[in-house]
Each structure stands twice: as structure tokens, then as C-alpha cells.
Scaffold this motif. Structure first.
Motif, PDB file in Angstrom:
ATOM      1  N   ILE A 206       0.848  -1.175   0.000  1.00  0.00           N
ATOM      2  CA  ILE A 206       0.000   0.000   0.000  1.00  0.00           C
ATOM      3  C   ILE A 206       0.891   1.235   0.000  1.00  0.00           C
ATOM      4  O   ILE A 206       1.844   1.320   0.765  1.00  0.00           O
ATOM      5  N   SER A 207       0.613   2.190  -0.853  1.00  0.00           N
ATOM      6  CA  SER A 207       1.432   3.388  -0.952  1.00  0.00           C
ATOM      7  C   SER A 207       0.921   4.482  -0.022  1.00  0.00           C
ATOM      8  O   SER A 207      -0.262   4.819  -0.047  1.00  0.00           O
ATOM      9  N   ASP A 296      -9.505   8.995   4.530  1.00  0.00           N
ATOM     10  CA  ASP A 296      -9.025   8.144   3.437  1.00  0.00           C
ATOM     11  C   ASP A 296      -9.948   6.950   3.270  1.00  0.00           C
ATOM     12  O   ASP A 296     -10.477   6.416   4.255  1.00  0.00           O
ATOM     13  N   TYR A 298     -10.501   3.126   1.438  1.00  0.00           N
ATOM     14  CA  TYR A 298      -9.885   1.955   0.800  1.00  0.00           C
ATOM     15  C   TYR A 298     -10.944   0.911   0.493  1.00  0.00           C
ATOM     16  O   TYR A 298     -11.866   0.696   1.283  1.00  0.00           O
ATOM     17  N   THR A 322      -8.783   4.201  -2.767  1.00  0.00           N
ATOM     18  CA  THR A 322      -7.577   3.407  -2.998  1.00  0.00           C
ATOM     19  C   THR A 322      -7.946   1.930  -3.031  1.00  0.00           C
ATOM     20  O   THR A 322      -8.434   1.392  -2.033  1.00  0.00           O
TER      21      THR A 322
END
Length: 343
Positions: A206-207, A296, A298, A322
Motif C-alpha cells: 500500500i502506498s 481516506d 480503501y 484506494t
């Protein structure tokens, strides 16, 4: 010969049955070692600590912090291996956490549990513990593993980042990959040579901006001793929460309270990497709301960056979420919990 460290945390394997109630007691966890020594009387020398003592359904990130700090304070060079006894309800989640943080630990860490309290007919707790001892002594593996006997009499060895939650009807665990990492047969370890343990599904890919490399959390010294690098990587607790959501027909995202403002949302999707994308049930509107709030977002688990996507999946990615690839719900949750609690 070096000792094996046993870390007792409670759970069914450390419980006592009184009437029709199963619960942990101050002494019941230590009964495992007493029964082991009575049955096997081998030359194994144990060191025992008990940082927590709860039924695993009561496990929170606070207890995770206690357990991880306990491990990071150890001098791993003193031990042949470590066995963590745990409850089965949240075994797969703690396995994923330990498997992520200690993937490169130079000695084996083995998590075990029990389907029934020790001494009851059909309990596999002692057998699981015995095979963990044998695995540590003769496998020459390093990293984190989970051992739990199934209802076929097999003794699977799972990579701890790959075991997924037990089925509520059969009480059977399985591997995210559909295969066992290996098996214990007659108390000897046999590796599955075709196991995809070097695939991307086992790596933290994961970045994050300025994120530390947690694949190397225990690779900063030859014996995985506690060093200042550990505290620099991890804040020492899991106070920054991750909101985990699973889809179901009729999920109304408007009912989800974001007032606590989690650091991130992990939305685990249907097996085709899909979720509802229209009307009041739209994941897209919810994802946009989270992103606008600075949360964020995901989604997991996608199978391939190059594969064709369902229309709903493509629209979800276009929202700005993401995507995470080839990862179990437990492993994704554990990795995000660690990364969002970096010091």
C-alpha cells in the motif's frame, strides 16, 4: 536448548467451564502448561507471561497495543520460538496483525487457539499447542504462523496474514488463498511447495506518503531485538481507528455515523470487488463524503490491476478511493491499523 516463550492471552484455550458458563480465570490459562507437562514430559523448557487475560470477543485495539508492546520489548535472541495462545473468535484478526508487524522476525511466532475448553471431549487445544511446539523445534521457519486442527483431523499451518475468520456453523478456519501453507503430520512440518507465499498478497504494497516500510519492521537487526527503530515506526498504541464496513443488500450508508472521524475507512466488498453504486445505497456518494471530510477510503479486495472490471467497480475506483489487491479483510484491516498509527 533455548526456551520457548508462551504468551497467554486468555480465550477458550485458557478458560474454565463452570456449569454452563465458559470464562477465563486467573489460573485457568496456566492449566495448559500443566496438562502439557503431564502428558508429554519432554525436555521442552517454557517461559510464560500473561500480558492480558480475556475472552477474545472482548479484544480491542487497546489489547493489541499491550500485546505488540510486550513482543517489542523482548530479546528474541533468548528464545527458540514464541507461542501466543488466543481465543478463536478474533484469532484471524490478531494473526493478521502479528503476521504483518513481525513478518521478518528471525524466530517463529505461532498463534494457537482451541475449539473447546481444555479437558472437554473433542477439544483440540492441547493438540494445537503440542504441534506449535514441534513446529518451532523442527521447522526452522521464521515469521508468524497460526496452527489450528480442522474437523478432518488435519493440522494446517497458516501464514498468519492469510488465515480468515472461522465459519460460524462448522467452526472451521480457512486460508485466504484456498491452500494451506503447510501441515503438521505426525508432529512434523511439511511445507506446501506450491504455496503462493511470495506473491503480492503477502506483501505490504500500500502506498502512503512518508510511510515506513513495515515489511522491515523486524529486519533492523540480525536477531530482531528491540531498537529505537521500532518506536520510530510505531506509535505504541492503536488509538487512530479504522472504520471497517462490509456490504449487504440494503446497506444504507446514511446510517453510518462519521462524527468520530476515523482516520480511514476500509470497505471490504463482494467477491467480485463490487458494491451498490446507485440511489440511496450508493457507495460512491459515501466514499465522496468521506474523502471530502479528509477520511481516506480503501476498497478491497481487487484481484488484478490489469483485469477487466465490472461497471460498478470502475465507477468506485474513479471516485478516488484506494483499491487494495489480493488481501483478506483481516490483513487489510491490520495493515491499515498499523500504518495509521505510525509514530
Amino acid at each position: 536448548m533455548k526456551k520457548i516463550l508462551v504468551i497467554l492471552t486468555g480465550g477458550t484455550i485458557g478458560s474454565k467451564v463452570e456449569g454452563k458458563i465458559i470464562n477465563t480465570t486467573a489460573a485457568s490459562s496456566y492449566r495448559l502448561l500443566q496438562l502439557y507437562n503431564e502428558k508429554y514430559a519432554d525436555d521442552t523448557e517454557f517461559e510464560v507471561i500473561q500480558p492480558i487475560n480475556i475472552l477474545s470477543e472482548n479484544l480491542t485495539p487497546v489489547e493489541w497495543g499491550v500485546l505488540c508492546n510486550c513482543l517489542l520489548e523482548l530479546d528474541f535472541e533468548k528464545y527458540q520460538g514464541i507461542i501466543i495462545t488466543h481465543g478463536s473468535d478474533t484469532l484471524s484478526y490478531t494473526s493478521a496483525l502479528i503476521g504483518t508487524m513481525f513478518e521478518n522476525c528471525s524466530i517463529p511466532i505461532v498463534l494457537v487457539a482451541s475449539n473447546l475448553a481444555l479437558g472437554l471431549p473433542g477439544s483440540n487445544g492441547m493438540n494445537n499447542f503440542r504441534n506449535a511446539v514441534c513446529f518451532i523445534k523442527e521447522s526452522h521457519m521464521h515469521g508468524a504462523f497460526t496452527i489450528f486442527e480442522n474437523n478432518k483431523g488435519e493440522m494446517p499451518v497458516y501464514l498468519s496474514t492469510h488465515i480468515v475468520e472461522s465459519d460460524p456453523f462448522t467452526d472451521q478456519f480457512r486460508s485466504f488463498t484456498g491452500k494451506y501453507f503447510g501441515q503438521m503430520i505426525d508432529e512434523r512440518f511439511f511445507a506446501n511447495e506450491s504455496y503462493p507465499h511470495l506473491s503480492e498478497s503477502h506483501k505490504l504494497n500500500i502506498s502512503f506518503k512518508n510511510a515506513p516500510d513495515f515489511n522491515n519492521i523486524c529486519n533492523n537487526s540480525e536477531h530482531c531485538k528491540t531498537t529505537d527503530a521500532h518506536s520510530a515506526l510505531w506509535s505504541g498504541n492503536f488509538n487512530n481507528g479504522i472504520l471497517l464496513i462490509r456490504p449487504y443488500p440494503g446497506l444504507k450508508y446514511g446510517n453510518i455515523d462519521l462524527s468520530a472521524k476515523p482516520k480511514a475507512v476500509l470497505h471490504y466488498m463482494y467477491h467480485s470487488a463490487t458494491a451498490w453504486t446507485t440511489d440511496s445505497y450508493s457507495i460512491i456518494d459515501f466514499a465522496k463524503k468521506c474523502i471530502d471530510l479528509g477520511i481516506d477510503f480503501y476498497c478491497a479486495s481487487f484481484k488484478s490491476k490489469d483485469a477487466a472490471l465490472y461497471d460498478s467497480s470502475a465507477k468506485i475506483i474513479d471516485t478516488g478511493v484506494t483499491p487494495l489487491y489480493n488481501i483478506s479483510c483481516e490483513a487489510a484491516y491490520a495493515k491499515l491499523m498499523i500504518l495509521y498509527n505510525c509514530g
